[in-house]
Design a protein around this motif. Structure first.
Motif, mmCIF file in Angstrom:
data_model
loop_
_atom_site.group_PDB
_atom_site.id
_atom_site.type_symbol
_atom_site.label_atom_id
_atom_site.label_comp_id
_atom_site.label_asym_id
_atom_site.label_seq_id
_atom_site.Cartn_x
_atom_site.Cartn_y
_atom_site.Cartn_z
ATOM 1 N N UNK A 201 -12.010 20.205 -14.054
ATOM 2 C CA UNK A 201 -12.939 20.502 -15.134
ATOM 3 C C UNK A 201 -14.267 19.783 -15.019
ATOM 4 N N UNK A 202 -14.426 18.939 -13.981
ATOM 5 C CA UNK A 202 -15.695 18.217 -13.825
ATOM 6 C C UNK A 202 -16.831 19.156 -13.459
ATOM 7 N N UNK B 21 -17.529 13.091 6.506
ATOM 8 C CA UNK B 21 -18.544 12.083 6.821
ATOM 9 C C UNK B 21 -19.037 11.383 5.563
ATOM 10 N N UNK B 22 -19.108 12.139 4.464
ATOM 11 C CA UNK B 22 -19.566 11.601 3.186
ATOM 12 C C UNK B 22 -18.650 12.097 2.075
ATOM 13 N N UNK B 23 -18.664 11.374 0.962
ATOM 14 C CA UNK B 23 -17.895 11.774 -0.215
ATOM 15 C C UNK B 23 -18.853 11.860 -1.398
ATOM 16 N N UNK B 24 -18.879 13.012 -2.048
ATOM 17 C CA UNK B 24 -19.743 13.215 -3.217
ATOM 18 C C UNK B 24 -18.857 13.358 -4.444
ATOM 19 N N UNK B 25 -19.088 12.520 -5.439
ATOM 20 C CA UNK B 25 -18.283 12.581 -6.661
ATOM 21 C C UNK B 25 -19.100 13.201 -7.787
ATOM 22 N N UNK B 26 -18.527 14.234 -8.400
ATOM 23 C CA UNK B 26 -19.137 14.861 -9.575
ATOM 24 C C UNK B 26 -18.438 14.290 -10.801
ATOM 25 N N UNK C 288 -19.215 13.188 -15.061
ATOM 26 C CA UNK C 288 -20.089 13.123 -16.240
ATOM 27 C C UNK C 288 -21.421 13.823 -15.996
ATOM 28 N N UNK C 289 -21.376 14.945 -15.257
ATOM 29 C CA UNK C 289 -22.573 15.746 -15.049
ATOM 30 C C UNK C 289 -23.513 15.231 -13.998
ATOM 31 N N UNK C 290 -23.136 14.176 -13.257
ATOM 32 C CA UNK C 290 -23.996 13.634 -12.203
ATOM 33 C C UNK C 290 -23.245 13.620 -10.878
ATOM 34 N N UNK C 291 -23.988 13.798 -9.791
ATOM 35 C CA UNK C 291 -23.395 13.777 -8.459
ATOM 36 C C UNK C 291 -23.858 12.510 -7.741
ATOM 37 N N UNK C 292 -22.880 11.733 -7.284
ATOM 38 C CA UNK C 292 -23.175 10.508 -6.544
ATOM 39 C C UNK C 292 -22.556 10.618 -5.161
ATOM 40 N N UNK C 293 -23.349 10.352 -4.131
ATOM 41 C CA UNK C 293 -22.891 10.488 -2.752
ATOM 42 C C UNK C 293 -22.643 9.104 -2.152
ATOM 43 N N UNK C 294 -21.467 8.953 -1.539
ATOM 44 C CA UNK C 294 -21.089 7.713 -0.870
ATOM 45 C C UNK C 294 -20.957 7.984 0.625
ATOM 46 N N UNK C 295 -21.429 7.074 1.459
ATOM 47 C CA UNK C 295 -21.245 7.218 2.892
ATOM 48 C C UNK C 295 -19.803 6.917 3.265
ATOM 49 N N UNK C 296 -19.187 7.801 4.029
ATOM 50 C CA UNK C 296 -17.818 7.565 4.462
ATOM 51 C C UNK C 296 -16.823 8.510 3.830
ATOM 52 N N UNK C 297 -15.596 8.551 4.364
ATOM 53 C CA UNK C 297 -14.544 9.447 3.866
ATOM 54 C C UNK C 297 -13.960 8.968 2.542
ATOM 55 N N UNK C 298 -12.983 9.720 2.045
ATOM 56 C CA UNK C 298 -12.449 9.461 0.707
ATOM 57 C C UNK C 298 -11.780 8.101 0.608
ATOM 58 N N UNK C 299 -11.043 7.673 1.624
ATOM 59 C CA UNK C 299 -10.355 6.388 1.546
ATOM 60 C C UNK C 299 -11.363 5.253 1.364
#
Length: 533
Positions: A43-44, A208-213, A215-226
């Protein structure tokens, strides 16, 4: 992290559902070339975001920019019952043109559609063979395919397309072990831009990257999910500690304010007593009383200010701590006696009996017929002899793989109430709240919810059945579910005292369910093995 220009850019995207509810508001996002895992709770808005990038949804405001051709694998692809294998492969137009030309139709539009791709049919069949689907006819409809065959075929079509940008929404849904391995190989070798919305941990660790959606915002982190999870866990541990410190500071300031106010009140009582007893000259007493009032007022202001600052710090710190809405699933108590025969599965002269609150897992490759077997058992023809067996009870709850029995035009509340029209409306709302559907969310259309939310709605309809179900049949229940919801489903099924038949390719999920019997289906034959306790 890639230093190249983003392949996909979303600027100020606002999207409204038909009922006016806000799906996305002012979202800014960018996806770089390479592989990005898109994560977030059910639902995000992950599927919504991918549909915007794919051009399936038009935002009310904002813009989308893509650098290259886009191919999209939707989460609900198994619901496209009338699509064919050729449609899933993306070769339908060229294949129809080729067949028309071969039949003698020399209309120029056929040659334009074919675009000199004279080997399109051979390439399509070869690709299906490589994908482990050599026997699929290009004209077969999705309605006749298993869920795993449908997803594997669509993934093959994305590989055939040569698109620079691929968007995959829960691509491991329904896939057996071999099909998942091929998907992992496809992802590992992907050379363009790949955005994958998934809850499959092995797949997410190929990114290669993980993007979390969130509260209506997308934040990208370098690296895989772990690596992302480790980062979040460290961040949350620090946030929890900071919150604990801030709460302690607030308690200290409040206590010190109470202590100071108590002392002030005591002094004022003494001052009044002195005044009343006229122990000092009247003029001096009035002056000192006035000075005391001013001093006391100033001190109270300082104390209140300290408490307010501590409260503001506590509130700011609390915002850093994740507090995701919890789903609480309570399955009904069916009162199923241990000796009660629930179902019989027949194969080659042998019979597999489901008895009492037994847990049975049905396994087999994609296309082996697992879904057909359970639909035969629990469908309208149940309770009489069928090729694979018989169900001996009538109180059955069945959650099919496709979940296409839900009306997309109905709301969540209407859907759940329709299962038990006489149920107390407040009981229905309470059940929905336990499944994470609170407030006005219950008025959203089924067609607008995520796959995980769709499953929760379907399961909620089962909960309201009265009397409670004695046999629960789940076909790929972890499809689309976020990690937290899978935990809740495992906990609920662990406490369920009815019989359970589950189809799943998620070995970790099955292990946690404490399955009693594994039944393997291959070439129309059933074989059983007991779990070692």
């Amino acid at each position: 992290m890639s230093t190249q220009h983003p392949a996909v850019v979303l600027d100020g995207i606002t999207l409204l559902w038909p009922d006016g509810a806000v799906a996305l508001s002012g979202l800014d996002a960018a996806f770089n070339p390479g592989r990005t895992g898109l994560v977030g709770t059910n639902g995000a808005g992950k599927s919504t975001l991918l549909r915007v990038v794919a051009g399936e949804l038009t935002p009310a405001a904002g813009s989308v920019s893509v650098r290259g051709q886009v191919r999209y694998l939707p989460q609900h692809i198994t619901l496209q019952a009338d699509a064919t294998v050729a449609d899933l492969l993306g070769v339908r137009d060229r294949l129809d043109a080729l067949r028309a030309i071969e039949s003698g139709d020399a209309d120029p539009r056929h040659f334009d559609a074919l675009a000199d791709d004279w080997g399109v049919e051979e390439r399509a069949r070869a690709a299906l063979g490589t994908a482990g689907l050599p026997d699929l006819d290009l004209d077969r409809r999705v309605a006749t395919l298993s869920g795993g065959e449908t997803v594997a075929t669509a993934l093959t079509g994305i590989g055939l397309s040569g698109a620079e940008i691929a968007l995959l929404d829960e691509p491991t849904n329904n896939l057996d072990r071999e099909a998942r391995r091929r998907l992992y190989d496809l992802v590992a070798g992907w050379r363009g831009t790949l955005v994958v919305a998934s809850h499959d941990l092995a797949l997410l660790d190929l990114m290669d990257e993980t993007a979390e959606l969130r509260d209506g915002s997308l934040t990208v982190y370098g690296g895989p999910y772990s690596a992302f999870r480790e980062h979040v866990e460290r961040e949350q541990a620090a946030a929890e500690q900071a919150l604990s410190t801030a709460e302690q500071k607030l308690r200290t300031e409040k206590r010190q304010r109470v202590e100071a106010q108590t002392k002030l009140a005591r002094r004022q009582r003494y001052a009044r007593t002195d005044y009343e007893n006229k122990r000092r000259p009247k003029t001096i007493m009035k002056l000192r009383a006035g000075e005391a009032e001013v001093s006391a007022g100033k001190l109270r202001g300082e104390l209140d200010e300290k408490v307010d600052r501590a409260r503001e710090l506590r509130d700011r710190t609390a915002e850093r701590v994740r507090r995701d809405p919890q789903v609480k699933i309570d399955l009904p108590a069916p009162e199923l006696p241990t000796g009660r025969r629930v179902a019989e599965l027949h194969s080659s002269g042998s019979t597999i009996v489901v008895q009492g609150p037994e847990r049975l897992a049905l396994t087999g490759r994609n296309g082996a017929g697992k879904t057909q077997l359970v639909e035969t058992l629990v469908g309208p023809r149940a309770a009489r002899q069928e090729p694979y067996g018989t169900v001996l009870i009538t109180r059955i709850g069945h959650l099919p793989q496709r979940l296409d029995h839900l009306d997309d035009a109905a709301t969540i509340l209407e859907t759940v109430r329709s299962a038990q029209p006489e149920a107390d409306p407040e009981e229905v709302r309470a059940t929905l709240a336990g499944f994470g559907f609170r407030g006005d969310v219950v008025h959203r259309r089924i067609g607008d919810v995520s796959g995980g939310e769709r499953f929760r709605v379907a399961l909620a309809t089962v909960l309201l059945l009265d009397p409670p179900i004695q046999l629960l049949v789940l076909d790929e229940p972890t499809n689309n579910l976020d990690i937290a919801t899978v935990e809740q489903v495992v906990a609920a099924l662990g406490a369920y005292r009815g019989a359970l038949i589950v189809i799943s390719h998620d070995d970790a999920f099955l292990d946690r369910l404490s399955i009693d019997t594994y039944v393997h289906l291959e070439n129309g034959r059933l074989s059983a093995s007991r779990r070692l306790r």
